[in-house]
Design a protein around this motif. Structure first.
Motif: not given
Length: 372
Positions: A102-107, A109-118, A228-239
């Motif tokens: 998520k953009p807010s997380w990357q801003k 803590f670390a970018t996606t590229a940095q997380m991939t490198a880690i 509460g951060m799961s994808k709502k469509a996934s939750l509905r599908k699972w249940f």
């Protein structure tokens, strides 16, 4: 099918081993509770110990040593004890929303590229080794050449390392005196097969959650899992899928719709109250499973006494399936603060429970009780 709240609370007490059945291994307790939060190691040990009939070793340390339990960042980003068998499924659902992209997380803590490198560095560094945070940080920086990661990697909160744990690349190893260590679950746990796909993991995790904290809503499950951060469509599908297959059934609890495991319906209907009082430690799953906003467990006006600053969850007194007060260890023994609206708590039962817990934690057996 309709249930009363009393039936549900009585059933949950037994499902969470608060009736203290004999001969229950630590692994069985951890499995049933869908993990035990271990940010505070002593609280995790006590959470297991208070579910056993006799004071003694909780059994968590031997289980960690034989690697049938694993310590890893999991639900809600907090450190947990999980069984080695169940951990991949829980981690899969934690990773599924890919919150670190998520953009807010990357801003922050670390970018996606940095997380991939880690991630690439950790997958090369950790297999077959156990490293302290300082050692791991030094090797990651050497491989990535990114000095900007020095601060995030060195943080005691472990924020940039948690996504690596959720992807199955990292778990906690044995403590090096007072220092945390990390290793690869792939080489630490015999038979580690990696993470299943989220759809497969949900078939295991959702019924397990409902087997301890049900009947419950999809929202309650998602708040417990990842705030509460799961994808709502996934939750509905699972249940929906688990309901259509007959694993789950929609029920009513005092007029409120929820899901229960179909296999548990008869037991919930027949549930009898668990006698006595229980003193449960800080961060206990009894509170964390349904969540501190569950008003049938915690009176909303008392929530600030339970859920405190910096994520602290107070030790609680449980009577008739609800939180009836809080407690703490003091110089004089056990000090209990009861909530007046919870109704009378039998003094003899409270004294017996305080003596039991005092024997477990090795404090003076004195009991002081106040009512607020």
């Amino acid at each position: 099918m309709r249930f009363s709240l009393g039936q549900v609370l009585s059933w949950r007490m037994r499902r969470q081993f608060l009736d203290r059945p004999a001969e229950t291994p630590a692994e069985t307790i951890v499995e049933r509770l869908c993990g035990v939060q271990a940010q505070v190691a002593s609280a995790a040990e006590l959470a297991v110990a208070v579910r056993r009939p006799a004071p003694g070793d909780s059994g968590t340390d031997p289980a960690l040593e034989r690697r049938s339990l694993i310590k890893v960042w999991a639900m809600r980003g907090t450190l947990h004890l999980l069984t080695a068998e169940d951990a991949p499924a829980y981690l899969s659902l934690m990773a599924a929303p890919r919150t670190w992209e998520k953009p807010s997380w990357q801003k922050t803590f670390a970018t996606t590229a940095q997380m991939t490198a880690i991630a690439e560095a950790i997958r090369e560094i950790l297999p077959g080794r156990t490293l302290t945070r300082e050692q791991l940080t030094a090797e990651i920086l050497e491989r990535t050449g990114d000095d900007a990661l020095t601060g995030p990697l060195g943080s005691g909160w472990g924020t940039v390392l948690k996504p690596l744990a959720w992807q199955g690349y990292l778990c906690h190893g044995p403590s090096d005196r007072n220092r945390v260590t990390f290793t690869s679950p792939g080489t630490w746990i015999d038979g580690w097969t990696g993470l299943p796909e989220p759809d497969e993991a949900a078939v295991r995790v959702i019924p397990a959650y409902l087997g301890a904290f049900g009947p419950a809503t999809t929202e309650s499950f998602d708040q417990w899992l990842i705030r509460g951060m799961s994808k709502k469509a996934s939750l509905r599908k699972w249940f929906t899928g688990l309901t259509r297959s007959g694993v789950l059934t929609e029920v009513e609890v005092d007029g409120r719709s929820a899901y229960a495991r179909t296999a548990d319906l008869d037991d919930i209907a027949a549930a009898e109250p668990v006698p006595g009082v229980r003193l449960l430690p800080a961060f206990d799953q009894f509170v964390l499973g349904p969540g501190t906003r569950e008003e049938h467990i915690i009176d909303p006006e008392r929530r600030p006494l339970i859920s405190k600053a910096a994520g602290w969850i107070s030790p609680v007194v449980v009577a008739a399936g609800r939180v009836a007060g809080t407690w703490e260890q003091t110089d004089s023994g056990i000090t209990v603060q009861l909530f007046a609206e919870a109704g009378p708590v039998p003094g003899d039962d409270l004294a017996a429970e305080a003596a039991h817990v005092a024997a477990i934690i090795g404090c003076r057996p004195g009991l002081t009780v106040t009512t607020v």
